[in-house]
Design an enzyme around this catalytic site. Structure first.
Site, PDB file in Angstrom:
ATOM      1  CB  VAL A 153      -1.119   0.046   1.241  1.00  0.00           C
ATOM      2  CG1 VAL A 153      -1.500   1.325   1.219  1.00  0.00           C
ATOM      3  CG2 VAL A 153      -1.949  -1.206   1.250  1.00  0.00           C
ATOM      4  CE  LYS A 154       4.747   4.940  -4.648  1.00  0.00           C
ATOM      5  NZ  LYS A 154       5.705   5.453  -3.904  1.00  0.00           N
ATOM      6  CB  SER A 155      -0.352   4.563   2.725  1.00  0.00           C
ATOM      7  OG  SER A 155       0.611   5.234   3.804  1.00  0.00           O
TER       8      SER A 155
END
Ligand code: PMP
Length: 296
Positions: A153-155
């Site tokens: 997850v490229k949060s």
């Protein structure tokens, strides 16, 4: 001279930078609740746009973030923003925030996500670092366990990587090597890592906790074209200390040599021949492929 003002995509409109504003009640700001992508465009074409958007939608899906645009609309928002700024080469920051809501963290109280596209440029390191390579430091800050939040997850919450970057800089380097909970190498603070050892290129498997980097995928393709064997295997600091070459891959950094780790030179302490070859091949590919931008 001040940088020229940019035109920014914000929720369906392309507006001047001075008008591109997000509420202080946006949960992206309050909690880092959102996702993002960094994408490059070269010579009037967006490099690996589909792969970046696929990763963006996967990150969104994983955190139950409803993206207000479909895939085609998102692609158009990216291309239109670049065209509006009349840029041929540059870097896009695409972000989706959870949107405005009350101060509590409940995301179900944020009725609409916001989409922002910034088309600009990025320069992480001076040219000298591309010629001479980066100095790296092993960070005490570990990559979080996938049991906490998937590293895929490229949060908008990059604090973990930022803590590691601070350690790298305080330790006299430019980039930090991040280990996972088991002590194996996961990646760097914003890049994936590869080494060359005994004629073989080795890189940590994605399961070691690094991001499934799109430049990593490109490097793997280019190595296959060169006929260099590649193995995904758990790596330790020792493997990097004793490697012949080391290089990092990332959209912003592109392909760059790592020449020192924890004050030990890697190989000759200079960018090696394979790394140099990959840098050239990457440039050639990036400048000749991608989704074309239509300029007005
Ligand atoms: N790891 C991390 C933590 C990153 O932030 C990035 C940059 N997006 C990468 C690796 C490299 O990924 P990519 O090649 O897709 O930019």
């Amino acid at each position: 001279m001040a940088a020229p003002s940019l035109l920014i995509y914000l929720d369906g409109n392309i507006v001047p930078e001075s008008e591109a504003k997000i509420s202080v009640f946006d949960h992206g700001l309050l909690y880092g609740d959102g996702v993002f992508e960094g994408i490059r465009f070269y010579n009037g074409r967006v490099f690996r746009l589909t792969e970046h958007l696929e990763r963006l939608y996967e990150s969104s899906r994983s955190i139950l973030l409803n993206v207000p645009l479909n895939f085609e609309e998102m692609e158009k928002a990216v291309l239109d923003t670049i065209a509006a700024n009349n840029l041929r080469d540059g870097y896009i920051r695409l972000l989706i925030t959870r949107g405005v809501g009350p101060l509590g963290l409940n995301p179900y109280q944020c009725p609409k996500a916001s989409v922002v596209v910034i088309a600009s440029s990025i320069s992480l390191y001076p040219q000298e670092k591309y010629d001479l390579g980066l100095t790296m430091v092993t960070c005490a800050t570990r990559r979080p366990s996938p049991a906490a939040l998937s590293p895929q997850v490229k949060s908008l919450n990059y604090l973990n990587n930022i803590m590691a970057k601070i350690e790298a800089i305080q330790g006299g380097g430019e980039e930090g090597v991040m280990l996972n909970e088991q002590g194996f190498v996961a990646e760097c603070t914003g890049d994936n890592i590869f080494i060359l050892k005994r004629g073989e290129v080795l890189t940590p498997p994605i399961a070691a906790g690094g991001l499934d980097g799109i430049t990593r995928r490109v490097a793997i393709e280019l190595l296959a074209e060169l006929g260099v064997p590649l193995r995904e295997v758990n790596l330790t600091r020792h493997d990097i200390f004793t490697a012949e070459e080391c290089f990092l891959t990332g959209t912003a950094a592109e392909v760059i040599a790592g020449v020192m780790l924890d004050r030990r030179p890697i190989g000759t302490g200079k960018p090696g021949p394979l790394t140099k070859q990959l840098v050239e091949k990457f440039k050639a590919l990036a400048n000749s492929t991608g989704t074309p931008i239509t300029y007005p």
